[in-house]
Write an enzyme that holds these catalytic residues in place. Sequence first.
Site, PDB file in Angstrom:
ATOM      1  CB  CYS A 156    -122.660  33.443  36.481  1.00 22.50           C
ATOM      2  SG  CYS A 156    -123.245  34.969  37.072  1.00 22.50           S
TER       3      CYS A 156
ATOM      4  CB  CYS B 277    -123.535  40.097  31.990  1.00 32.64           C
ATOM      5  SG  CYS B 277    -123.086  38.361  31.518  1.00 32.64           S
TER       6      CYS B 277
END
Length: 326
Positions: free
Chosen positions: A114, A261
Site C-alpha cells: 500500500c 490508492c
Amino acid sequence: MAAFRDCVGGDSSGDAPPPTIAKPVVFWGEKGHIATIMAANGVHFRKMNGLGNDFVVLDQRRHAVPLSEATVRAIANRETGIGCDQFITIENPRHGGDVFMGIRNQDGSLVEACGNAARCIGQLILEETGKDAVIIETLGGDTVATHGPDGTITVDMGEPRLKWDEIPLSEEFRDTRAIELEVGPFGAPLMHSPAVVNVGNPHAIFFVKDADTIDLGRIGPMLEHHPLFPERANISVAQVLSPDHIKLKVWERGAGLTLACGTAACATAVAGARKRITGREVTISLPGGDLKLEWRESDNHIYMTGPATLDFEGELEPRLLSGVPA
C-alpha cells in the site's frame, strides 16, 4: 475475449446501491462514538491518511496485540469503530529493514503493498530514527522512504512486475500492456483491453476517454473477482489529460472505492509509459489529490511522492479488540 455483458454505461440503477467512496477523516470530537473510544483506557492507535486514503495504525513492536479478522473489521467499521480503508501494523523487521508494515483491508484480508500507507509509516519512522532513508518491509517487498520536497514523503516502490504469471493472471498473455478483457455490449464495449501490472499487488488499468462516465462502484467488484485474476485485482479507470497528467479512479481489492490508492497510481504510471501515451514522469490526480510518479529508467524503480498526515491519536476500547462492532 473475456467480457461482462451486463455492465453498460454509467447507470447505477441495479438492485443494490453502489458502494460509496470512503469519507474523508472525521475527527473524534465531531462523532460521539469516537470520543467514547478515545476516552477508554486501551491500546494506543494512530489515525493517518495519504490523500484521504485513511488508516488505523497500531505499533506492535513492543507489545503485540492478537488481531483476528473480526477485530480488524470492528476497528475499520466507520459507523461503530474508528473507520479506515486499511488497518496497518508496525512490526519488528523480519530481514534487516527498519520495520515491517502489516496491511489488512476493511474485511480483514491481508494486503501485500500500500503506497499511501508506506508514506505514512515512512514519515513516522523517519522522524523516530532521524535517518535520511528507512526500509519498510511488506509482504510485497521492501519499500524505501525518504523526505521529499515541501514536507512530502517519497517512497521507492521497487520494480514493477509485468509478466502474466507475475501479475498473476489465470491464462497466458504475452503482451500485458493490453489483455483481452472488455466490459459492455458486444461490438461496442464501455471499456476494454486493460493494462495489467503488479507493484506488490495486482492491478488492471482501463484507459478511457472520460473517467467520470464510468460507474466503477458497479463494475469494480465484478472485475475484481473476474476469473482472469486468481488473487483478485485492483481495478482502475484512467483518463490521460496530457503526456504528464492522468486522472484516476480506483476500486481497491477488498476495500472498494477510495479517495486515493498509491499502488494504483504507480501501476498506472507504468502502464501509461509502456503504452507510450505518457512519459515516465507524471502527475496522477485522484479524488483525494495529486501524487507525483516517476518510473526511473536508470534503475527501473517507481518513485512516488505525496503527503502523509497524522490526524489524531487515541486508545482502542476492549470491545473493538475483541471484534465486537457495537
